[in-house]
Design a protein around this motif. Structure first.
Motif, mmCIF file in Angstrom:
data_model
loop_
_atom_site.group_PDB
_atom_site.id
_atom_site.type_symbol
_atom_site.label_atom_id
_atom_site.label_comp_id
_atom_site.label_asym_id
_atom_site.label_seq_id
_atom_site.Cartn_x
_atom_site.Cartn_y
_atom_site.Cartn_z
ATOM 1 N N THR A 85 -1.244 -8.941 1.116
ATOM 2 C CA THR A 85 -1.602 -8.213 2.340
ATOM 3 C C THR A 85 -0.447 -8.224 3.344
ATOM 4 O O THR A 85 -0.120 -7.190 3.934
ATOM 5 N N SER A 88 2.839 -5.999 1.984
ATOM 6 C CA SER A 88 2.654 -4.658 1.423
ATOM 7 C C SER A 88 2.717 -3.617 2.524
ATOM 8 O O SER A 88 1.867 -3.573 3.399
ATOM 9 N N GLU A 89 3.758 -2.813 2.458
ATOM 10 C CA GLU A 89 3.896 -1.700 3.392
ATOM 11 C C GLU A 89 4.253 -0.468 2.604
ATOM 12 O O GLU A 89 5.237 -0.482 1.871
ATOM 13 N N PRO A 90 3.478 0.575 2.679
ATOM 14 C CA PRO A 90 2.242 0.662 3.468
ATOM 15 C C PRO A 90 1.151 -0.204 2.851
ATOM 16 O O PRO A 90 1.268 -0.656 1.713
ATOM 17 N N ALA A 91 0.098 -0.397 3.618
ATOM 18 C CA ALA A 91 -1.007 -1.243 3.170
ATOM 19 C C ALA A 91 -1.609 -0.687 1.884
ATOM 20 O O ALA A 91 -1.730 0.525 1.711
#
Length: 143
Positions: A85, A88-91
């Motif tokens: 969580t 991580s980009e984007p989510a």
């Protein structure tokens, strides 16, 4: 003609690759004892590899020969979910699923003693992301 099953010695500890094989081996032993007319018999000692390792490691910790406690399954899942969580980009749409897959990949990479940095250099974006999560997990475990 039925295939002959090997005789299993209840005094011997048998290690298997997974729980399913351990259960099948115990059932095979129990069936052969029952077919031989036995009403009671010693339980066959069968453990999956990981369970055996955990037992031995727990003994080392309890005897003072090792210092680190092992994460429970739930603790490990929560740690992986937190790492996935945060990093991580984007989510991700399903970070829990990604965390579970990362946890399984991590276990395999440890079992096979893979150099994750070397894999990262040769792999694609997914491999590089996993390597980053792998390093984060190792760093968290060292804290």
């Amino acid at each position: 003609m039925q295939a002959r099953r090997p005789r299993l010695d209840p005094e011997t500890l048998y290690l298997t690759v997974n729980k399913r094989l351990a259960t099948a081996l115990r059932q095979t032993h129990d069936e052969s004892q029952h077919q031989a007319g036995q009403t009671v018999w010693p339980t066959l000692q069968v453990l999956p590899w990981r369970a055996w390792l955990m037992c031995r490691y727990t003994e080392l910790v309890d005897s003072g020969h090792a210092q680190d406690d092992v994460l429970t399954g739930q603790q490990e899942v929560l740690l992986w979910e937190d790492i996935v969580t945060r990093q991580s980009e984007p989510a991700l749409l399903r970070p829990g699923t990604a965390a579970q897959m990362a946890m399984e990949a991590y276990a395999l990479s440890r079992d096979w003693q893979l150099d994750v940095d070397a894999l990262s250099a040769q792999g694609g974006q997914d491999t590089r992301i996993f390597a980053r999560w792998h390093r984060a997990f190792d760093a968290e475990r060292q804290r």
